[in-house]
Scaffold this motif. Structure first.
Motif, PDB file in Angstrom:
ATOM      1  N   LEU A  34       0.836  -1.208   0.000  1.00 38.71           N
ATOM      2  CA  LEU A  34       0.000   0.000   0.000  1.00 38.71           C
ATOM      3  C   LEU A  34       0.864   1.249   0.000  1.00 38.71           C
ATOM      4  CD1 LEU A  34      -2.795   1.390   0.276  1.00 38.71           C
ATOM      5  CD2 LEU A  34      -2.416   1.347   2.762  1.00 38.71           C
ATOM      6  N   GLU A  77       3.829   1.532  -1.242  1.00 38.10           N
ATOM      7  CA  GLU A  77       4.370   1.660  -2.599  1.00 38.10           C
ATOM      8  C   GLU A  77       3.341   2.263  -3.548  1.00 38.10           C
ATOM      9  OE1 GLU A  77       6.145  -1.581  -4.627  1.00 38.10           O
ATOM     10  OE2 GLU A  77       7.676  -1.931  -3.090  1.00 38.10           O
ATOM     11  N   PHE A  78       2.115   1.774  -3.474  1.00 37.47           N
ATOM     12  CA  PHE A  78       1.059   2.259  -4.359  1.00 37.47           C
ATOM     13  C   PHE A  78       0.811   3.752  -4.161  1.00 37.47           C
ATOM     14  CE2 PHE A  78      -3.478   3.357  -4.642  1.00 37.47           C
ATOM     15  CZ  PHE A  78      -3.677   3.194  -6.009  1.00 37.47           C
ATOM     16  N   GLN A 112       3.766   5.782  -5.517  1.00 41.20           N
ATOM     17  CA  GLN A 112       3.790   5.831  -6.977  1.00 41.20           C
ATOM     18  C   GLN A 112       2.682   6.726  -7.522  1.00 41.20           C
ATOM     19  OE1 GLN A 112       3.784   1.778  -8.373  1.00 41.20           O
ATOM     20  NE2 GLN A 112       5.783   1.325  -7.474  1.00 41.20           N
ATOM     21  N   ARG A 113       1.539   6.740  -6.842  1.00 42.31           N
ATOM     22  CA  ARG A 113       0.479   7.659  -7.249  1.00 42.31           C
ATOM     23  C   ARG A 113       0.925   9.104  -7.070  1.00 42.31           C
ATOM     24  NH1 ARG A 113      -5.384   7.793  -4.392  1.00 42.31           N
ATOM     25  NH2 ARG A 113      -4.119   8.798  -2.798  1.00 42.31           N
ATOM     26  N   LYS A 155       9.822   6.219  -7.595  1.00 38.76           N
ATOM     27  CA  LYS A 155       9.325   4.847  -7.652  1.00 38.76           C
ATOM     28  C   LYS A 155      10.202   3.904  -6.837  1.00 38.76           C
ATOM     29  CE  LYS A 155       6.926   5.329 -12.056  1.00 38.76           C
ATOM     30  NZ  LYS A 155       6.767   4.832 -13.438  1.00 38.76           N
TER      31      LYS A 155
END
Length: 523
Positions: A411, A413-414, A417-418, A483
């Motif tokens: 989560l 990471e997500f 990245q968003r 990232k």
């Protein structure tokens, strides 16, 4: 140069002495078990087999403590809610308490009905099967601990019983439907734990950390979160922790949990209100509110683990004792208190002597944890067991806990990245601008990003200079900054691989030990 070499030699010698001391303490425990069993059961026919089984059971208990207990306290240690020493003391006390108080008087010798004991007609062969299963599972747990891979104790013993059972009575003795359920749990457990932990953390971020005034938001939200945790853990303990003492129906457990949650809410709300009066409006201050709930979570998870997995692990030993002392045996046997005590003390020694390695793996080597993330992991572990119990889904508590750790990491990471996509869009929109003021203004207005992440990315942009906005090479470099991998992929691969091979490796080892025992015992 000579001084440096001398210091290196001294450090190596200190490490060696520490290792020898830990191994020596473990050996003394095993020897004590050997002496006790030998003196108490000297008049039993084939007492040497009983002594050997007790020694293997003690070795198994040491390995359970070294490997499986880390899942209960690892997140609390990794988030610095408690120290390593405190975590070990809490886990030792509650694991032993769970095993002795709530471990039950009757235990399954063949966990989950993996094989049919009726197909093993000879009591001698049954003893060899149980001893082979214990030794195979223990050696695999030892190897997994050495590799730094937390695995399921229950699955290890299941694999051992399956392998020794096949060696003794053939493939038809295995209940393949039960094995299919266990294989399904390799997927269901981590996914459920990960999804529930990620959803809990995202909810906490939206309601507290992404707010303009996180302290006021925490004052409103945290009492509800802690009360929800009280409901989850009360229900979890009612279903799992005391099931050997009293049978509680699912709906009754839910109602008991709800009652505790209501009491907890009214008790906690004024405490949280007072605690937030002098806190700074930052993430670390809010995180401090989760310290005490995390300590309770570690204790309750350890108690439930002691009540369940310890009895499961020493089940084969109880089967051997029953056969050799009463000549019976079967799918269920009475478990002597001294067998449960061996399990409880062995787990305590295993955790204290060899547990820190796996605690560090779970707490800090998979993904970075703070107290709010660790809180969500502990909460997910309890909620997943409750949901799976009602739906009848096969799960492993070990896989659930580690799946929750991975879920929290992915989560993060997500979300990062968003955020990175927002930054890239801003760079493209203001391409050619000689300064980054407009980019900074837009980014700082992006509410769904923690302040420390916004600052980190802005620092990276500023360090590159004005040309970073239009340089393709610099843009590639920035994309790397945006990232990051916040879950260690090598840990993911190592742990997932260990899960998959736990049952077959334990089975093969147990079969080999069964054949060895049979070869030694047959005339």
């Amino acid at each position: 140069m000579k001084v440096r070499d001398y210091l290196q030699i001294e450090n190596a010698a200190d490490l060696s002495r520490t290792e020898v001391g830990r191994l020596g303490t473990a050996v003394l425990f095993v020897v004590a078990v050997m002496i006790y069993t030998g003196t108490q059961f000297a008049d039993v026919d084939r007492a040497f087999l009983l002594v050997a089984a007790a020694v293997i059971g003690a070795y198994m208990a040491l390995n359970i403590g070294a490997n499986d207990v880390a899942n209960n306290v690892g997140p609390a240690v990794g988030s610095f809610a408690i120290t390593m020493t405190s975590a070990i003391l809490i886990a030792v006390f509650f694991e032993a308490g769970g095993a002795i108080i709530a471990g039950g008087d009757v235990v399954q010798t063949v966990k989950k009905g993996i094989i049919d004991p009726a197909t093993i007609g000879n009591s001698d062969v049954f003893v060899w099967v149980m001893m082979g299963a214990l030794l195979g599972a223990a050696i695999w747990l030892n190897a997994a601990t050495w590799l730094g891979a937390p695995v399921s104790t229950t699955h290890s013993i299941v694999g051992g019983v399956m392998g020794a059972g096949i060696a003794a009575a053939g493939w038809d003795t295995v209940n393949w439907a039960s094995m299919a359920q266990i294989a399904a749990s390799w997927v269901i457990s981590p996914i459920m734990g990960g999804v529930i932990a990620a959803l809990t953390l995202y909810t906490l971020k939206k309601l507290v950390f992404y707010q303009d005034d996180p302290i006021s938001a925490a004052r409103r939200v945290v009492p509800f979160m802690i009360s929800f945790m009280a409901w989850a853990f009360t229900t979890y303990l009612a279903l799992k922790g005391v099931k050997h003492l009293i049978k509680i129906e699912f709906h009754t457990a839910l109602l008991i949990g709800a009652g505790v949650a209501i009491l907890c809410f009214f008790a906690v709300r004024p405490i949280i209100a007072r605690a937030t009066e002098n806190l700074n409006a930052d993430r670390s201050s809010v995180n401090r509110l989760f310290t005490v709930p995390l300590i309770f979570a570690a204790a309750l998870l350890s108690f439930a683990h002691g009540a369940n997995d310890v009895a499961n692990a020493v089940g084969p030993l109880a089967g051997v004792v029953d056969v050799l002392t009463h000549g019976s045996g079967g799918s269920k046997v009475a478990i002597p208190m001294w067998v449960m005590v061996i399990g409880a003390i062995g787990i305590s020694f295993g955790l204290a002597l060899f547990g820190p390695k796996l605690i560090r793996t779970v707490g800090s080597e998979i993904t970075e944890l703070d107290r709010s993330r660790a809180f969500c992991i502990a909460l997910a572990a309890a909620v997943t067991v409750i949901v799976a119990s009602q739906l009848g889904l096969p799960i492993s508590s070990t896989h659930v806990a580690l799946g929750a750790v991975f879920g929290v990491g992915f989560l993060r990471e997500f979300l990062e990245q968003r955020l990175g996509k927002v930054v890239e869009n801003m760079i493209a929109k203001y391409e050619g601008d000689p300064n980054l003021e407009q980019v900074e203004a837009v980014l700082m207005d992006f509410r769904n990003a923690p302040p420390e992440e916004r600052k980190r990315i802005l620092d990276a942009l500023k360090a590159m200079g004005p040309e970073a906005v239009i340089s393709a090479a610099q843009r590639k470099k920035l994309r790397k900054v945006l990232k990051r991998q916040l879950v260690k992929r090598s840990s993911l691969l190592k742990i997932a691989s260990a899960w998959v091979i736990t049952v077959p490796v334990s089975g093969v080892l147990a079969a080999l030990f069964f054949f060895a025992l049979r070869g030694m015992m047959l005339p």
